[in-house]
Motif scaffolding. Sequence first.
Motif, PDB file in Angstrom:
ATOM      1  N   ILE A   1      -9.685   7.204  -7.563  1.00 34.09           N
ATOM      2  CA  ILE A   1      -8.996   5.921  -7.743  1.00 34.09           C
ATOM      3  C   ILE A   1      -9.491   5.248  -9.010  1.00 34.09           C
ATOM      4  CG2 ILE A   1      -8.584   3.636  -6.765  1.00 34.09           C
ATOM      5  CD1 ILE A   1      -8.990   4.802  -4.020  1.00 34.09           C
ATOM      6  N   ILE A   2      -8.557   4.854  -9.839  1.00 34.79           N
ATOM      7  CA  ILE A   2      -8.875   4.139 -11.077  1.00 34.79           C
ATOM      8  C   ILE A   2      -8.315   2.731 -10.946  1.00 34.79           C
ATOM      9  CG2 ILE A   2      -8.645   4.112 -13.582  1.00 34.79           C
ATOM     10  CD1 ILE A   2      -7.947   7.200 -13.251  1.00 34.79           C
ATOM     11  N   LEU A   3      -9.201   1.764 -10.806  1.00 35.99           N
ATOM     12  CA  LEU A   3      -8.802   0.366 -10.617  1.00 35.99           C
ATOM     13  C   LEU A   3      -9.118  -0.404 -11.890  1.00 35.99           C
ATOM     14  CD1 LEU A   3      -7.782  -1.771  -8.576  1.00 35.99           C
ATOM     15  CD2 LEU A   3     -10.159  -2.097  -7.879  1.00 35.99           C
TER      16      LEU A   3
ATOM     17  N   ILE B   1       0.832  -1.211   0.000  1.00 39.09           N
ATOM     18  CA  ILE B   1       0.000   0.000   0.000  1.00 39.09           C
ATOM     19  C   ILE B   1       0.864   1.257   0.000  1.00 39.09           C
ATOM     20  CG2 ILE B   1      -0.298   0.185   2.512  1.00 39.09           C
ATOM     21  CD1 ILE B   1      -3.241   0.966   1.900  1.00 39.09           C
ATOM     22  N   SER B   2       2.010   1.224   0.663  1.00 44.70           N
ATOM     23  CA  SER B   2       2.919   2.372   0.642  1.00 44.70           C
ATOM     24  C   SER B   2       3.468   2.584  -0.761  1.00 44.70           C
ATOM     25  CB  SER B   2       4.062   2.173   1.639  1.00 44.70           C
ATOM     26  OG  SER B   2       3.578   2.180   2.968  1.00 44.70           O
ATOM     27  N   ARG B   3       3.778   1.490  -1.435  1.00 45.70           N
ATOM     28  CA  ARG B   3       4.278   1.589  -2.814  1.00 45.70           C
ATOM     29  C   ARG B   3       3.211   2.190  -3.733  1.00 45.70           C
ATOM     30  NH1 ARG B   3       3.916  -2.002  -7.040  1.00 45.70           N
ATOM     31  NH2 ARG B   3       3.091  -3.634  -5.669  1.00 45.70           N
ATOM     32  N   VAL B   4       1.964   1.762  -3.534  1.00 46.94           N
ATOM     33  CA  VAL B   4       0.871   2.309  -4.339  1.00 46.94           C
ATOM     34  C   VAL B   4       0.703   3.796  -4.060  1.00 46.94           C
ATOM     35  CG1 VAL B   4      -1.628   2.261  -4.695  1.00 46.94           C
ATOM     36  CG2 VAL B   4      -0.343   0.115  -4.582  1.00 46.94           C
ATOM     37  N   ASN B   5       0.661   4.178  -2.778  1.00 44.96           N
ATOM     38  CA  ASN B   5       0.468   5.584  -2.433  1.00 44.96           C
ATOM     39  C   ASN B   5       1.585   6.470  -2.961  1.00 44.96           C
ATOM     40  OD1 ASN B   5      -2.011   5.469  -1.099  1.00 44.96           O
ATOM     41  ND2 ASN B   5      -1.080   4.949   0.862  1.00 44.96           N
ATOM     42  N   GLU B   6       2.768   5.930  -3.042  1.00 48.74           N
ATOM     43  CA  GLU B   6       3.911   6.719  -3.501  1.00 48.74           C
ATOM     44  C   GLU B   6       3.937   6.893  -5.012  1.00 48.74           C
ATOM     45  OE1 GLU B   6       8.817   6.674  -3.224  1.00 48.74           O
ATOM     46  OE2 GLU B   6       7.632   5.230  -2.090  1.00 48.74           O
ATOM     47  N   ASN B   7       3.432   5.900  -5.742  1.00 44.29           N
ATOM     48  CA  ASN B   7       3.643   5.895  -7.193  1.00 44.29           C
ATOM     49  C   ASN B   7       2.394   6.001  -8.057  1.00 44.29           C
ATOM     50  OD1 ASN B   7       6.652   5.299  -7.277  1.00 44.29           O
ATOM     51  ND2 ASN B   7       5.935   3.562  -6.051  1.00 44.29           N
ATOM     52  N   ALA B   8       1.214   5.747  -7.507  1.00 42.90           N
ATOM     53  CA  ALA B   8       0.027   5.588  -8.353  1.00 42.90           C
ATOM     54  C   ALA B   8      -0.429   6.875  -9.023  1.00 42.90           C
ATOM     55  CB  ALA B   8      -1.119   4.985  -7.536  1.00 42.90           C
ATOM     56  N   ALA B   9      -0.009   8.033  -8.521  1.00 41.78           N
ATOM     57  CA  ALA B   9      -0.365   9.278  -9.204  1.00 41.78           C
ATOM     58  C   ALA B   9       0.501   9.504 -10.440  1.00 41.78           C
ATOM     59  CB  ALA B   9      -0.228  10.459  -8.243  1.00 41.78           C
ATOM     60  N   GLU B  10       1.666   8.867 -10.458  1.00 37.80           N
ATOM     61  CA  GLU B  10       2.593   9.044 -11.579  1.00 37.80           C
ATOM     62  C   GLU B  10       2.296   8.078 -12.732  1.00 37.80           C
ATOM     63  OE1 GLU B  10       4.676  11.470 -11.625  1.00 37.80           O
ATOM     64  OE2 GLU B  10       4.326  12.093  -9.539  1.00 37.80           O
TER      65      GLU B  10
ATOM     66  N   GLU C   1       0.284   3.862 -13.646  1.00 36.58           N
ATOM     67  CA  GLU C   1      -0.441   2.689 -13.161  1.00 36.58           C
ATOM     68  C   GLU C   1       0.524   1.785 -12.386  1.00 36.58           C
ATOM     69  OE1 GLU C   1      -2.290   0.686 -16.419  1.00 36.58           O
ATOM     70  OE2 GLU C   1      -4.013   2.032 -16.441  1.00 36.58           O
ATOM     71  N   VAL C   2       0.054   1.302 -11.239  1.00 38.79           N
ATOM     72  CA  VAL C   2       0.868   0.415 -10.411  1.00 38.79           C
ATOM     73  C   VAL C   2       0.212  -0.956 -10.380  1.00 38.79           C
ATOM     74  CG1 VAL C   2       1.776  -0.014  -8.097  1.00 38.79           C
ATOM     75  CG2 VAL C   2       1.653   2.331  -8.972  1.00 38.79           C
ATOM     76  N   ARG C   3       0.963  -1.954 -10.771  1.00 38.89           N
ATOM     77  CA  ARG C   3       0.433  -3.308 -10.733  1.00 38.89           C
ATOM     78  C   ARG C   3       0.353  -3.783  -9.277  1.00 38.89           C
ATOM     79  NH1 ARG C   3       2.229  -8.513 -14.451  1.00 38.89           N
ATOM     80  NH2 ARG C   3       0.822 -10.017 -13.469  1.00 38.89           N
ATOM     81  N   VAL C   4      -0.765  -4.429  -8.932  1.00 35.40           N
ATOM     82  CA  VAL C   4      -0.983  -4.844  -7.543  1.00 35.40           C
ATOM     83  C   VAL C   4      -1.278  -6.333  -7.463  1.00 35.40           C
ATOM     84  CG1 VAL C   4      -1.772  -2.574  -6.796  1.00 35.40           C
ATOM     85  CG2 VAL C   4      -3.440  -4.221  -7.663  1.00 35.40           C
ATOM     86  N   SER C   5      -1.132  -6.869  -6.266  1.00 37.24           N
ATOM     87  CA  SER C   5      -1.360  -8.288  -6.026  1.00 37.24           C
ATOM     88  C   SER C   5      -2.852  -8.610  -6.016  1.00 37.24           C
ATOM     89  CB  SER C   5      -0.753  -8.692  -4.678  1.00 37.24           C
ATOM     90  OG  SER C   5      -1.442  -8.025  -3.621  1.00 37.24           O
TER      91      SER C   5
ATOM     92  N   HIS D   1      -4.403   3.371 -10.319  1.00 41.23           N
ATOM     93  CA  HIS D   1      -3.894   4.682 -10.734  1.00 41.23           C
ATOM     94  C   HIS D   1      -4.693   5.756 -10.012  1.00 41.23           C
ATOM     95  CE1 HIS D   1      -1.981   7.709 -13.136  1.00 41.23           C
ATOM     96  NE2 HIS D   1      -3.085   8.060 -13.767  1.00 41.23           N
ATOM     97  N   PHE D   2      -4.031   6.847  -9.603  1.00 39.12           N
ATOM     98  CA  PHE D   2      -4.698   7.957  -8.934  1.00 39.12           C
ATOM     99  C   PHE D   2      -4.883   9.106  -9.926  1.00 39.12           C
ATOM    100  CE2 PHE D   2      -2.571   6.761  -4.622  1.00 39.12           C
ATOM    101  CZ  PHE D   2      -3.436   5.687  -4.507  1.00 39.12           C
ATOM    102  N   ALA D   3      -6.048   9.719  -9.876  1.00 41.14           N
ATOM    103  CA  ALA D   3      -6.344  10.836 -10.772  1.00 41.14           C
ATOM    104  C   ALA D   3      -5.668  12.129 -10.320  1.00 41.14           C
ATOM    105  CB  ALA D   3      -7.851  11.042 -10.863  1.00 41.14           C
ATOM    106  N   LYS D   4      -5.278  12.203  -9.041  1.00 41.68           N
ATOM    107  CA  LYS D   4      -4.642  13.413  -8.505  1.00 41.68           C
ATOM    108  C   LYS D   4      -3.374  13.055  -7.747  1.00 41.68           C
ATOM    109  CE  LYS D   4      -8.841  16.161  -7.705  1.00 41.68           C
ATOM    110  NZ  LYS D   4      -9.632  16.865  -6.653  1.00 41.68           N
ATOM    111  N   LYS D   5      -2.412  13.924  -7.837  1.00 41.31           N
ATOM    112  CA  LYS D   5      -1.192  13.752  -7.050  1.00 41.31           C
ATOM    113  C   LYS D   5      -1.497  14.080  -5.595  1.00 41.31           C
ATOM    114  CE  LYS D   5       3.682  15.108  -6.903  1.00 41.31           C
ATOM    115  NZ  LYS D   5       4.163  13.726  -6.981  1.00 41.31           N
ATOM    116  N   GLY D   6      -1.052  13.242  -4.679  1.00 40.82           N
ATOM    117  CA  GLY D   6      -1.275  13.468  -3.262  1.00 40.82           C
ATOM    118  C   GLY D   6      -2.368  12.616  -2.659  1.00 40.82           C
TER     119      GLY D   6
END
Length: 341
Positions: free
Chosen positions: A141-143, A67-76, A78-82, A153-158
Amino acid sequence: MTFSIFFAFGLSGCFQKKFSAQSQFVFNTICSVNLYEDSSEELYSEIFSRLRQIESVFNNYSPSSEISRVNENAAEHEVRVSEDFFTVLKTALDFCELSGGAFDVTVGSLVKLWNVTGENPRVPSEEDFARVMPLVGYKNIILSENEGAPTVHFAKKGVQIDLGAIAKGFAADEVEKILREKKVRRAVISLGGNVYVHGKKSRGEKWSVGIKNPFGEGNAATLLVQDSSVVTSGGYERFFEKDGELYSHLLNPATGFPVHTDIVSVTVICPNSMAADGLSTSLFVCGLQSVSRFAQSPLCPDFECVVIDKDGAIYATRGAEADLVLPKGKRIEQRKYRHSI
């Protein structure tokens, strides 16, 4: 978010256990599992290994967690998740939609802002709210499933997601899967207040689970349950005081402030622990009038609930009422249809 549920097992003289119950510190709380006569060291090890695996996915306080990895990168990007992450986030987003945003997993920034459960909680400033509130909104949130390779993926940074209000429910359901696979006859799982009782006691009786009195010591009531999760949400245990006012950890995504309601405790009984988790938080924010609306959703099959208001009055759905034991002199305040309070 789940809170303390006190047990009254009444198991003396039932049977001899092979191994004692085991407890470990997981999910930043004490998690206990009691397998009774079907226990073994190998099975306990398998269960706690699975719990720690789930913790490694959803621990917001660990920089190495998923979840920390997602929060850090998903605004930049798409982050692949388990599969675990996808399952929990998808269910959480379903509850966000069903509750109209009263349950919202994007409160991560607000949680950090208030820091209610941390060492230095504080009431945020207007400038803080102006900065953070635009980041709260589950539609950011875009899942995507992506044919077996799900991404977030996050639509907004932060934007910051926090799945603490539902992840322990998922963990309890995963332990229950192991118990069924291993043909365990009876067990009790307590994940820091999120309780799952598996089967019945040795004499065929239901388990007794106490609902904590939010105003003092002891229990407000006792539930008789089997093969179900029991989850309570309330703001009476985790809070801080500032200038004579109490601020709980349960935040209203619409206002950014702790929830202010006539309800002090909501207990949900449901065969699915993740649903019980999502429901208890949603009902606490939405209020009594929302019970019927949630009951009509396929997300929440076969749930019952018990509600305590600020005056100590106890309300219960019809199914819960049948298995609710009240202290002498106490009564259920209102009786209507099965899922109407």
